[in-house]
Design a protein around this motif. Structure first.
Motif, PDB file in Angstrom:
ATOM      1  N   GLN A  51      -5.589  16.127  -0.939  1.00 43.02           N
ATOM      2  CA  GLN A  51      -4.135  16.234  -0.883  1.00 43.02           C
ATOM      3  C   GLN A  51      -3.713  16.552   0.550  1.00 43.02           C
ATOM      4  O   GLN A  51      -4.311  17.401   1.205  1.00 43.02           O
ATOM      5  CB  GLN A  51      -3.654  17.337  -1.829  1.00 43.02           C
ATOM      6  N   TRP A  52      -2.687  15.838   1.023  1.00 46.16           N
ATOM      7  CA  TRP A  52      -2.105  16.107   2.332  1.00 46.16           C
ATOM      8  C   TRP A  52      -0.697  16.640   2.110  1.00 46.16           C
ATOM      9  O   TRP A  52       0.130  15.995   1.446  1.00 46.16           O
ATOM     10  CB  TRP A  52      -2.035  14.837   3.162  1.00 46.16           C
ATOM     11  N   ASN A  53      -0.399  17.792   2.676  1.00 52.51           N
ATOM     12  CA  ASN A  53       0.888  18.457   2.481  1.00 52.51           C
ATOM     13  C   ASN A  53       1.562  18.662   3.839  1.00 52.51           C
ATOM     14  O   ASN A  53       1.039  19.380   4.697  1.00 52.51           O
ATOM     15  CB  ASN A  53       0.674  19.816   1.808  1.00 52.51           C
ATOM     16  N   TYR A  54       2.705  18.014   4.017  1.00 54.22           N
ATOM     17  CA  TYR A  54       3.445  18.106   5.273  1.00 54.22           C
ATOM     18  C   TYR A  54       4.731  18.885   5.003  1.00 54.22           C
ATOM     19  O   TYR A  54       5.524  18.499   4.129  1.00 54.22           O
ATOM     20  CB  TYR A  54       3.779  16.718   5.797  1.00 54.22           C
ATOM     21  N   ILE A  55       4.941  19.966   5.761  1.00 54.04           N
ATOM     22  CA  ILE A  55       6.059  20.863   5.492  1.00 54.04           C
ATOM     23  C   ILE A  55       6.872  21.060   6.765  1.00 54.04           C
ATOM     24  O   ILE A  55       6.333  21.499   7.794  1.00 54.04           O
ATOM     25  CB  ILE A  55       5.565  22.230   4.960  1.00 54.04           C
ATOM     26  N   GLU A  56       8.151  20.735   6.689  1.00 56.25           N
ATOM     27  CA  GLU A  56       9.018  20.873   7.863  1.00 56.25           C
ATOM     28  C   GLU A  56       9.080  22.327   8.315  1.00 56.25           C
ATOM     29  O   GLU A  56       9.305  23.227   7.516  1.00 56.25           O
ATOM     30  CB  GLU A  56      10.427  20.359   7.528  1.00 56.25           C
ATOM     31  N   ASN A  87       8.130  18.555  12.413  1.00 58.39           N
ATOM     32  CA  ASN A  87       9.383  19.051  12.992  1.00 58.39           C
ATOM     33  C   ASN A  87      10.594  18.619  12.182  1.00 58.39           C
ATOM     34  O   ASN A  87      11.655  19.247  12.265  1.00 58.39           O
ATOM     35  CB  ASN A  87       9.512  18.623  14.457  1.00 58.39           C
ATOM     36  N   LEU A  88      10.456  17.570  11.360  1.00 48.38           N
ATOM     37  CA  LEU A  88      11.526  17.075  10.494  1.00 48.38           C
ATOM     38  C   LEU A  88      10.890  16.507   9.227  1.00 48.38           C
ATOM     39  O   LEU A  88       9.676  16.483   9.081  1.00 48.38           O
ATOM     40  CB  LEU A  88      12.338  15.983  11.211  1.00 48.38           C
ATOM     41  N   GLY A  89      11.715  16.045   8.293  1.00 51.65           N
ATOM     42  CA  GLY A  89      11.193  15.303   7.158  1.00 51.65           C
ATOM     43  C   GLY A  89      11.056  16.059   5.857  1.00 51.65           C
ATOM     44  O   GLY A  89      10.606  15.490   4.866  1.00 51.65           O
ATOM     45  N   GLY A  90      11.418  17.346   5.829  1.00 52.65           N
ATOM     46  CA  GLY A  90      11.322  18.089   4.574  1.00 52.65           C
ATOM     47  C   GLY A  90       9.890  18.256   4.124  1.00 52.65           C
ATOM     48  O   GLY A  90       8.999  18.569   4.910  1.00 52.65           O
ATOM     49  N   VAL A  91       9.650  18.012   2.837  1.00 46.84           N
ATOM     50  CA  VAL A  91       8.311  18.126   2.245  1.00 46.84           C
ATOM     51  C   VAL A  91       7.820  16.728   1.904  1.00 46.84           C
ATOM     52  O   VAL A  91       8.547  15.922   1.323  1.00 46.84           O
ATOM     53  CB  VAL A  91       8.337  18.999   0.973  1.00 46.84           C
ATOM     54  N   LEU A  92       6.574  16.453   2.264  1.00 49.63           N
ATOM     55  CA  LEU A  92       5.953  15.153   2.025  1.00 49.63           C
ATOM     56  C   LEU A  92       4.524  15.391   1.541  1.00 49.63           C
ATOM     57  O   LEU A  92       3.800  16.197   2.134  1.00 49.63           O
ATOM     58  CB  LEU A  92       5.942  14.335   3.316  1.00 49.63           C
ATOM     59  N   VAL A  93       4.114  14.702   0.472  1.00 49.49           N
ATOM     60  CA  VAL A  93       2.770  14.893  -0.093  1.00 49.49           C
ATOM     61  C   VAL A  93       2.116  13.548  -0.361  1.00 49.49           C
ATOM     62  O   VAL A  93       2.738  12.626  -0.887  1.00 49.49           O
ATOM     63  CB  VAL A  93       2.832  15.723  -1.395  1.00 49.49           C
ATOM     64  N   ASP A  94       0.826  13.444   0.007  1.00 50.66           N
ATOM     65  CA  ASP A  94      -0.036  12.303  -0.312  1.00 50.66           C
ATOM     66  C   ASP A  94      -1.233  12.806  -1.113  1.00 50.66           C
ATOM     67  O   ASP A  94      -1.689  13.941  -0.897  1.00 50.66           O
ATOM     68  CB  ASP A  94      -0.572  11.639   0.961  1.00 50.66           C
ATOM     69  N   PRO A 148       0.822  -1.203   0.000  1.00 51.40           N
ATOM     70  CA  PRO A 148       0.000   0.000   0.000  1.00 51.40           C
ATOM     71  C   PRO A 148       0.861   1.261   0.000  1.00 51.40           C
ATOM     72  O   PRO A 148       2.085   1.198   0.159  1.00 51.40           O
ATOM     73  CB  PRO A 148      -0.776  -0.120   1.312  1.00 51.40           C
ATOM     74  N   VAL A 149       0.222   2.399  -0.176  1.00 54.39           N
ATOM     75  CA  VAL A 149       0.899   3.687  -0.042  1.00 54.39           C
ATOM     76  C   VAL A 149       1.440   3.791   1.386  1.00 54.39           C
ATOM     77  O   VAL A 149       0.766   3.415   2.346  1.00 54.39           O
ATOM     78  CB  VAL A 149      -0.083   4.846  -0.308  1.00 54.39           C
ATOM     79  N   LEU A 150       2.654   4.301   1.517  1.00 55.80           N
ATOM     80  CA  LEU A 150       3.281   4.381   2.831  1.00 55.80           C
ATOM     81  C   LEU A 150       3.869   5.772   3.040  1.00 55.80           C
ATOM     82  O   LEU A 150       4.651   6.261   2.218  1.00 55.80           O
ATOM     83  CB  LEU A 150       4.387   3.333   2.955  1.00 55.80           C
ATOM     84  N   SER A 151       3.493   6.407   4.156  1.00 54.81           N
ATOM     85  CA  SER A 151       4.037   7.706   4.529  1.00 54.81           C
ATOM     86  C   SER A 151       4.474   7.673   5.983  1.00 54.81           C
ATOM     87  O   SER A 151       3.822   7.030   6.817  1.00 54.81           O
ATOM     88  CB  SER A 151       3.001   8.816   4.340  1.00 54.81           C
ATOM     89  N   GLU A 173      10.538  19.064  -6.595  1.00 54.20           N
ATOM     90  CA  GLU A 173      10.786  17.640  -6.837  1.00 54.20           C
ATOM     91  C   GLU A 173       9.576  16.799  -6.470  1.00 54.20           C
ATOM     92  O   GLU A 173       9.207  15.858  -7.183  1.00 54.20           O
ATOM     93  CB  GLU A 173      12.011  17.187  -6.044  1.00 54.20           C
ATOM     94  N   VAL A 174       8.928  17.123  -5.345  1.00 54.26           N
ATOM     95  CA  VAL A 174       7.767  16.351  -4.913  1.00 54.26           C
ATOM     96  C   VAL A 174       6.651  16.433  -5.947  1.00 54.26           C
ATOM     97  O   VAL A 174       6.037  15.413  -6.306  1.00 54.26           O
ATOM     98  CB  VAL A 174       7.291  16.844  -3.537  1.00 54.26           C
TER      99      VAL A 174
END
Length: 364
Positions: free
Chosen positions: A163-168, A209-216, A71-74, A141-142
């Motif tokens: 869309q879920w946008n996670y920003i450090e 708090n960490l992890g850069g940019v992450l998108v689902d 499955p999709v993993l974040s 890049e994302v």
């Protein structure tokens, strides 16, 4: 049964142990009566090197467990407040009208569901491998990775529903540019490729708090008239994509508005699934300040009630700016007698004055 009756959401937590044992304990609780579409882990690494290492551990465990049906993993770097590590699970109880394919692109697993109602894409975990890049570079890049999967599977950009946008460190600045504003600028440029005639996606932009940019993302292409998507406004709020420049933060190159709807629904004949965007104590376009935490929570829930009408909440994520609000938040939400999975995380909200943000899913 239609999509609304087949899709299910669950949240699991675990106490303190080694990271690997905590991950094993959560994965052991996965539902056995459906296809797993999405796994979202929430935890607290000490630095980005540990974040990357733990993300790799999770991918290894999921690969071992699911083989070619991953499955999709974040992995979201946010302190989980009701357990040391939290897992959110999206699953689907298919019948003989459904076809589910598990696929991979550049190391990112994603899922395509197809049935007489349409085609549905579940994708994510999209991140940049170079954590030293700026938030703007990582965002570019994302969205390139997002675009690859959409193009490969024949989903137009405007068919992103959620869309879920996670920003450090979302509210911090790099020089003159705020992290969230840089992300919004890149997202806006990416979205310019589409007309968005049926509204933007529902979305959350939340700090880590960490992890850069992450998108689902979740996306859908419907194939019959009884199935369609609808953007949902809140009459008590100005649409985020219509904000004035006064409420946007500084950015050197441009000052794009956040491109999302307050909520977006998918209708399947007489049933409706509603994705509730990250929602806070905002009226019009202004934050309600100096009203205290309890008032902010109740205003947030009033905003959510405006979006879902008579639909029933099925899951909530609660983001708290400070851990000290956790006990009060649980007590206040318990008074709503929702009886649904609720996850609590500590995270920076996109405006410094906001103490709480809530997102969720409802079905009517």
């Amino acid at each position: 049964m239609n999509y609304c009756e087949k899709i299910h959401y669950a949240i699991y937590t675990t106490g303190v142990d080694s990271f690997e044992l905590m991950a094993d304990a959560l994965l052991a609780q996965l539902p056995q009566d459906g296809h797993i579409l999405r796994l979202v882990f929430f935890g607290t690494p000490v630095d980005n090197a540990q974040y990357v290492a733990r993300r790799a551990i999770l991918h290894d465990k999921v690969r071992e467990l699911f083989a070619d049906c991953r499955p999709v993993l974040s992995y979201v770097s946010q302190p989980a407040l009701d357990g040391k590590l939290t897992l959110e699970v999206h699953s689907y109880r298919a019948d003989d009208t459904d076809r589910i394919d598990y696929r991979m692109n550049n190391g990112f697993p994603y899922v395509v569901l197809e049935n007489p109602d349409g085609r549905f894409l579940f994708a994510g975990g999209f991140h940049c491998d170079i954590m030293t890049f700026s938030i703007q570079q990582q965002s570019v890049e994302v969205f390139r990775l997002v675009s690859e999967v959409l193009h490969r599977e024949g989903f137009p950009i405007e068919n992103i529903i959620r869309q879920w946008n996670y920003i450090e460190r979302i509210t911090e600045f790099e020089g003159f540019d705020q992290h969230y504003q840089m992300f919004n600028n890149v997202r806006s440029n990416f979205y310019k490729q589409a007309a968005w005639s049926n509204g933007y996606p529902a979305a959350t932009g939340i700090g880590t708090n960490l992890g850069g940019v992450l998108v689902d993302i979740d996306a859908a292409v419907f194939t019959r008239p009884g199935c369609f998507a609808t953007p949902i406004d809140n009459k008590l709020q100005i649409a985020a994509h219509a904000y004035s420049a006064e409420v946007l933060e500084a950015a050197h190159e441009q000052k794009a508005t956040p491109k999302f709807e307050r909520a977006k629904s998918m209708t399947f004949d007489g049933r409706k699934l509603i994705y509730i965007s990250g929602t806070a104590a905002i009226r019009g376009e202004e934050s309600l300040t100096d009203v205290g935490f309890e008032r902010q929570l109740h205003i947030t829930m009033e905003n959510i009630a405006q979006l879902i009408d008579r639909a029933q909440l099925k899951m909530l994520r609660v983001y708290l700016k400070e851990k000290k609000y956790y006990k009060e938040a649980r007590e206040l939400l318990n008074n709503y007698r929702l009886n649904i999975p609720i996850a609590y995380m500590c995270a920076d909200v996109c405006r410094n004055e906001l103490l709480i943000e809530i997102e969720g899913i409802a079905i009517g």
